[in-house]
Enzyme design. Structure first.
Site, short mmCIF file in Angstrom:
data_model
loop_
_atom_site.label_atom_id
_atom_site.label_comp_id
_atom_site.label_asym_id
_atom_site.label_seq_id
_atom_site.Cartn_x
_atom_site.Cartn_y
_atom_site.Cartn_z
CG ASN B 161 5.58 -6.91 0.75
OD1 ASN B 161 5.31 -6.44 -0.27
ND2 ASN B 161 5.08 -8.07 1.34
N GLY B 163 1.59 -6.43 2.39
CA GLY B 163 1.02 -7.37 1.46
C GLY B 163 -0.30 -8.17 2.29
CE1 TYR B 165 2.23 -12.11 0.56
CE2 TYR B 165 2.49 -10.73 2.47
CZ TYR B 165 2.88 -11.05 1.23
OH TYR B 165 3.71 -10.22 0.22
CG MET B 182 5.74 -15.86 -8.67
SD MET B 182 5.13 -17.44 -7.78
CE MET B 182 5.86 -18.41 -9.23
CD GLU B 225 3.86 -2.68 -0.75
OE1 GLU B 225 4.79 -2.25 -0.08
OE2 GLU B 225 4.09 -3.65 -1.59
CD GLU B 274 -5.70 -19.36 -1.21
OE1 GLU B 274 -6.09 -18.39 -1.84
OE2 GLU B 274 -4.72 -19.57 -0.48
#
Ligand SMILES: [Zn+2]
Lengths: 83, 472
Positions: B161, B163, B165, B182, B225, B274
């Protein structure tokens, strides 16, 4: 810009008085980064008062010992696999 | 045009007039975040910002808002900077058709030039860390690509993965990292923690512009990815093995941090402003131990401001949120025409679809909720007819105004999953979801008094061309 740095004595966010010096500016005397040993808040001494002074820190961002104690785990720790 | 690193992209932005250099001395706070907060307010052609004169640092270089406009997003994909939003999404879909394109393994990554290990690591020495928003608990990294593998299937490259974060710097070699349940990395971490192990990770900063886009794309668990990056670039993505963990990392990064998420350990983190436009935290979050940092000489710190939308993050997760949802819906429902999931990473999703029969649009809405991304987002789904463009909000409002009768078209589903950051949840992580059927009822659903719709006159197109000429 001042070249003298006043050493902070309390955490702006939780009021705790035990702090540690995390980093000093590469250009000597410009600023320092401090960290609260209880709530782990980090700040640079040359930031605005609203981030660095207990009496100017917004109430809505303040944190208490209870907040820290009751903070949820993200993510929760799973049970160990039975092998 | 494929960019192999951040520097070549910044140069291209500069040549296109899409990079503003701020050469006057600025304060680390609040100047850099405030400028990056303001930049997207300049509109669809807002520039990236480059700072190289920051008070108290020696030679710090900070790039902000690199993806923070439709113009810059187009250039990242090698498209002309005037390319419209919907056209960028359509081109993204066309390139997705060529997925997967395997990566190209390269040696001699520029970031291998310098490194520091173990107790000598101090992240503050390598990166000019800054605070973004007033209530943030500290200095964050929010545009890094985090690479990890499935601990139960480490050789499966599909299950690795990449990603983005939220990461907080909490010490000279200590970070906090937020794995949203998720997201794939949360599955990797859970497996490692069930086995009582640490999870090795690599965190790469200052990536080429397509890596940032794919790292923010909600792909399926077994999709790679880097293979999407190849499809989007039109050329294989250059990768290399990270020296400490062996994880596959981008060849062109500015900085590569390696270490582990320490298993079964949590510590107070946050809050942090956020992507929802709200602060979240403080919660007890995972702890990362840094074992090695490798970096290019004079590294550029690429960073991202986020706050009340729209800010850079909204551009960075707009097209790439629409397209996987479109692909997954289209697989089962070829009637689906277009998907707009650009708002707050798809907490609202608008789908246009043809209708097989009465009730069909509601089925499409329910399918949105059960896609991998829908499980954590898609709090509200609006379904519109095939002739309504979901990217044209006035048309969507027209559909809501005239096609929706609350008595039969609002479907509330109680207690479904949503990411914990969604502020509207009653219990974090659980919310009711809403499907709004704003399509014209189809037989045998005979509700409403629709009769004949008013269509554009057949001659209107010709007149549009003529008028465009006349107003020039
Ligand atoms: Zn404190």
């Amino acid at each position: 810009m001042t070249a003298t740095i006043a050493t902070p004595t309390e955490c702006p966010r939780c009021g705790y008085e035990s702090l540690q010096l995390l980093y000093s500016s590469p250009v000597a005397g410009a600023w320092e980064v401090h960290q609260c040993r209880r709530c782990l808040y980090c700040w640079r001494t040359c930031e605005p008062d609203r981030r660095t002074r207990r009496d100017a820190y917004p109430d809505s961002f303040k944190m208490t010992a209870e907040d820290i104690r009751d903070a949820p785990e993200v993510p929760t720790i799973p049970p160990l696999r039975q092998s | 045009m494929a960019y192999d690193d951040l520097r070549s992209f910044l140069q291209a932005l500069d040549e296109e007039g899409q990079l503003v250099r701020i050469t006057d001395e600025v304060m680390p706070e609040p100047d850099i975040a405030a400028a990056a907060n303001a930049a997207p307010r300049l509109g669809d052609a807002a520039p990236a910002l480059y700072f190289d004169n920051v008070y108290g640092f020696n030679g710090a270089r900070i790039a902000m808002n690199v993806h923070g406009s439709w113009a810059n997003h187009a250039l990242a994909l090698g498209l002309p900077k005037q390319t419209g939003t919907k056209e960028q999404v359509e081109e993204f879909i066309r390139r997705w058709d060529t997925f997967p394109i395997p990566p190209e393994w390269r040696d001699d990554a520029p970031w291998a030039q310098n490194s520091v290990e173990g107790e000598d690591v101090n992240i503050f020495d390598v990166l000019p860390l800054i605070r973004l928003n007033d209530g943030d608990g500290g200095f964050y990294l929010d545009k890094a690509a985090v690479i990890s593998k499935d601990p139960d299937d480490p050789e499966n490259s599909g299950k690795q993965n990449v990603g983005v974060y939220r990461i907080e710097a909490k010490g000279k070699r200590k970070l906090a990292l937020q794995p949203v349940p998720m997201h794939d990395i949360a599955q990797h971490l859970r497996k490692a923690e069930e086995k009582g192990e640490d999870l090795p990770i690599a965190i790469t900063l200052g990536n080429d512009p397509v890596i940032s886009i794919v790292a923010a794309t909600p792909m399926e668990y077994d999709q790679n990815e880097y293979e999407l990056a190849g499809a989007l670039r039109g050329a294989p993505a250059p990768v290399t093995k990270a020296p400490h963990t062996g994880l596959p990392v981008p060849w062109g990064s500015e900085v590569v941090i390696e270490g582990v998420i320490e298993g079964r350990k949590r510590e107070i983190e946050g809050p942090f402003g956020e992507f929802t436009g709200h602060y979240s935290g403080g919660r007890k979050m995972t702890v990362v131990r840094i074992d090695r940092i490798s970096y290019r000489t004079d590294p550029i710190f690429e960073h991202l401001y986020l706050g009340m939308p729209w800010t850079e993050i909204d551009y960075l997760m707009a097209a790439n949120t629409c397209v996987p949802l479109y692909e997954q819906l289209k697989r089962e429902f070829p009637e689906v025409q277009a998907v707009n999931a650009m708002y707050t990473h798809g907490l609202v999703v608008i789908v246009s679809t043809g209708k097989r029969y009465g009730g069909f649009a509601k089925a499409v809405g329910m399918r949105v909720l059960t896609t991998p991304h829908g499980l954590g987002y898609a709090a509200t789904v609006i379904v519109v007819d095939e002739d309504v463009d979901p990217f044209n909000l006035p048309q969507v409002m027209w559909a809501l105004s005239t096609k929706m009768n609350p008595s039969g078209d609002l479907i509330t589903l109680p207690n479904l999953s949503v990411l914990e950051l969604a502020p509207q949840a009653i219990t974090p992580g659980i919310t009711d979801k809403l499907i709004i059927d704003a399509t014209t009822p189809a037989s045998p659903d005979g509700r409403g008094n629709y009769g004949n719709p008013v269509r554009d006159l057949p001659e209107a197109d010709e007149w549009l061309t003529k008028l465009r000429h006349l107003v020039k």
